[in-house]
Design a protein around this motif. Structure first.
Motif, PDB file in Angstrom:
ATOM      1  N   ASP A 114      -2.621   5.391   2.272  1.00 57.52           N
ATOM      2  CA  ASP A 114      -2.377   4.006   1.897  1.00 57.52           C
ATOM      3  C   ASP A 114      -3.187   3.676   0.647  1.00 57.52           C
ATOM      4  OD1 ASP A 114      -0.660   3.586   3.947  1.00 57.52           O
ATOM      5  OD2 ASP A 114      -2.056   2.436   5.196  1.00 57.52           O
ATOM      6  N   ALA A 115      -2.518   3.179  -0.376  1.00 58.33           N
ATOM      7  CA  ALA A 115      -3.188   2.707  -1.587  1.00 58.33           C
ATOM      8  C   ALA A 115      -3.206   1.181  -1.503  1.00 58.33           C
ATOM      9  CB  ALA A 115      -2.454   3.179  -2.833  1.00 58.33           C
ATOM     10  N   GLU A 116      -4.211   0.641  -0.839  1.00 57.78           N
ATOM     11  CA  GLU A 116      -4.236  -0.782  -0.505  1.00 57.78           C
ATOM     12  C   GLU A 116      -4.214  -1.671  -1.753  1.00 57.78           C
ATOM     13  OE1 GLU A 116      -7.060  -1.905   2.713  1.00 57.78           O
ATOM     14  OE2 GLU A 116      -7.597   0.228   2.667  1.00 57.78           O
ATOM     15  N   GLU A 171       0.795  -1.214   0.000  1.00 60.93           N
ATOM     16  CA  GLU A 171       0.000   0.000   0.000  1.00 60.93           C
ATOM     17  C   GLU A 171       0.837   1.278   0.000  1.00 60.93           C
ATOM     18  OE1 GLU A 171       1.460  -1.069   3.812  1.00 60.93           O
ATOM     19  OE2 GLU A 171       0.119  -2.237   2.516  1.00 60.93           O
ATOM     20  N   ALA A 206      -1.881  -1.971  -4.058  1.00 60.12           N
ATOM     21  CA  ALA A 206      -1.474  -1.247  -5.265  1.00 60.12           C
ATOM     22  C   ALA A 206      -0.897  -2.240  -6.268  1.00 60.12           C
ATOM     23  CB  ALA A 206      -0.464  -0.163  -4.916  1.00 60.12           C
ATOM     24  N   HIS A 253      -5.055   0.728  -7.511  1.00 57.76           N
ATOM     25  CA  HIS A 253      -5.004  -0.192  -6.364  1.00 57.76           C
ATOM     26  C   HIS A 253      -6.342  -0.902  -6.185  1.00 57.76           C
ATOM     27  CE1 HIS A 253      -6.872   2.507  -3.181  1.00 57.76           C
ATOM     28  NE2 HIS A 253      -6.483   3.435  -4.026  1.00 57.76           N
TER      29      HIS A 253
END
Length: 348
Positions: free
Chosen positions: A264-266, A243, A268, A286
């Motif tokens: 947070d880019a869960e 992330e 990604a 993401h």
């Protein structure tokens, strides 16, 4: 950056995207992660043909250089827990039909590419080397290479490509991209051990060069000249399927972290780097959380400040691709989490 969106198709677990020149025209390929189709689209987003109905498990697709429609692809990589039967195949048009032939059984092959330095080489990255149970990571992956013959007519399941190991011991060997640095096209591989640069030899008798350029666990990376100083910066996703989004700039000969995305880019995953509508940057998609499609760019080259433009949300892109058509910029996105193939026109 703003975009206008057009849904050009729906394909369950759509995953892999790639360009393909066929019949003298540029096209786009879209293939599924699970057992499903591979489709051929024109640059306007019209579906032209179905290349195959299955077996799917397609992580990568790469055109054979100089060919008219021939491309290599992975088959039967369905997930990190179901990829023992993964292979590299050749898809090719013949007598008005699309045919598929196995070039190599390569268990756990996730990403691969055709790298050229006077000779065409296949560089293949296996996510792991063995598997006995779910989430079994005891056997790290490898980077394997071979020469791609100019004539592929004699390569098949009984006479496969012969790979040699370039590097092993790469846990969660997931990321791959190419970038031209100092006039040389280089391959980059990302794993838990970091990011590695691979340069093929100029002749079959030569030796590959490989060096580590980052020691931070990475899932993927892409390059762009964010600050327009003539040197590429590197954006990474970390750790595996992670992330964290970071940007590294080369300082004193080493990549140093100059930016970390504040959110947070869960999960990604989708990534592409380069110039879009005159702006250098990196696309990121993401697959969990807000499931956004983002474009990272530099807003102040002197202070090295960056921003992330939100292009779409709640879509979960697995892979993304940029191209131009009639002077316009487009982004093709396999929005896996909603089974949607989308084409975004960049509004200048």
């Amino acid at each position: 950056m703003k975009v206008s969106k057009k849904v050009i198709g729906n394909l369950e677990k759509c995953y892999s995207v790639a360009p393909l020149t066929y019949k003298g025209k540029k096209h786009m390929l879209v293939a599924a992660e699970k057992v499903n189709q591979c489709r051929l689209y024109d640059l306007e987003g019209n579906q032209e043909e179905v290349i195959w109905e299955g077996p799917g498990g397609t992580m990568s697709m790469v055109q054979v250089p100089g060919s008219d429609g021939q491309f290599l692809a992975t088959h039967k990589f369905y997930s990190p827990n179901d990829s023992k039967e993964a292979k590299i195949i050749l898809a090719y048009p013949e007598d008005g039909k699309w045919k598929v032939r196995t070039l190599a059984e390569l268990p756990f092959v996730h990403r691969f590419d055709i790298s050229r330095n006077g000779v065409n080489y296949v560089i293949a990255c296996t996510l792991k080397s063995g598997h006995e149970y779910k989430e079994d990571w005891r056997s790290p992956g490898k980077i394997q290479v071979c020469v791609l013959p100019e004539d592929l007519s004699s390569v098949d399941e009984e006479h496969p490509l012969q790979f040699e190991v370039l590097k092993e011991g790469l846990l969660k060997n997931h990321g791959y991209c190419k970038a031209e640095v100092d006039g040389v096209l280089r391959s980059y591989v990302a794993a838990n051990e970091g990011v590695f640069e691979c340069i093929p030899p100029e002749s079959e008798e030569g030796t590959w060069e490989i060096k580590q350029i980052l020691d931070e666990a990475s899932s993927d990376m892409a390059f762009a000249d964010f600050d327009n100083d003539g040197e590429l910066e590197m954006l990474t996703i970390s750790p595996f399927h992670g992330e964290k989004i970071s940007i590294f700039k080369k300082q004193d000969g080493e990549f140093k972290k100059v930016y970390t995305y504040e959110k947070d880019a869960e999960f990604a995953h989708g990534i592409w780097g380069g110039e879009i509508a005159g702006t250098q940057g990196v696309l990121i998609g993401h697959r969990k959380g807000e499931r956004n499609l983002l474009f990272f760019r530099c807003t102040d080259p002197e202070k090295l400040t960056f921003t992330a433009d939100l292009l779409d949300s709640d879509i979960g892109p697995a892979n993304v691709l940029h191209y131009t058509n009639d002077g316009e910029d487009y982004i093709l996105s396999a929005n896996r989490e909603i089974d949607e193939i989308a084409l975004y026109k960049v509004e200048k």
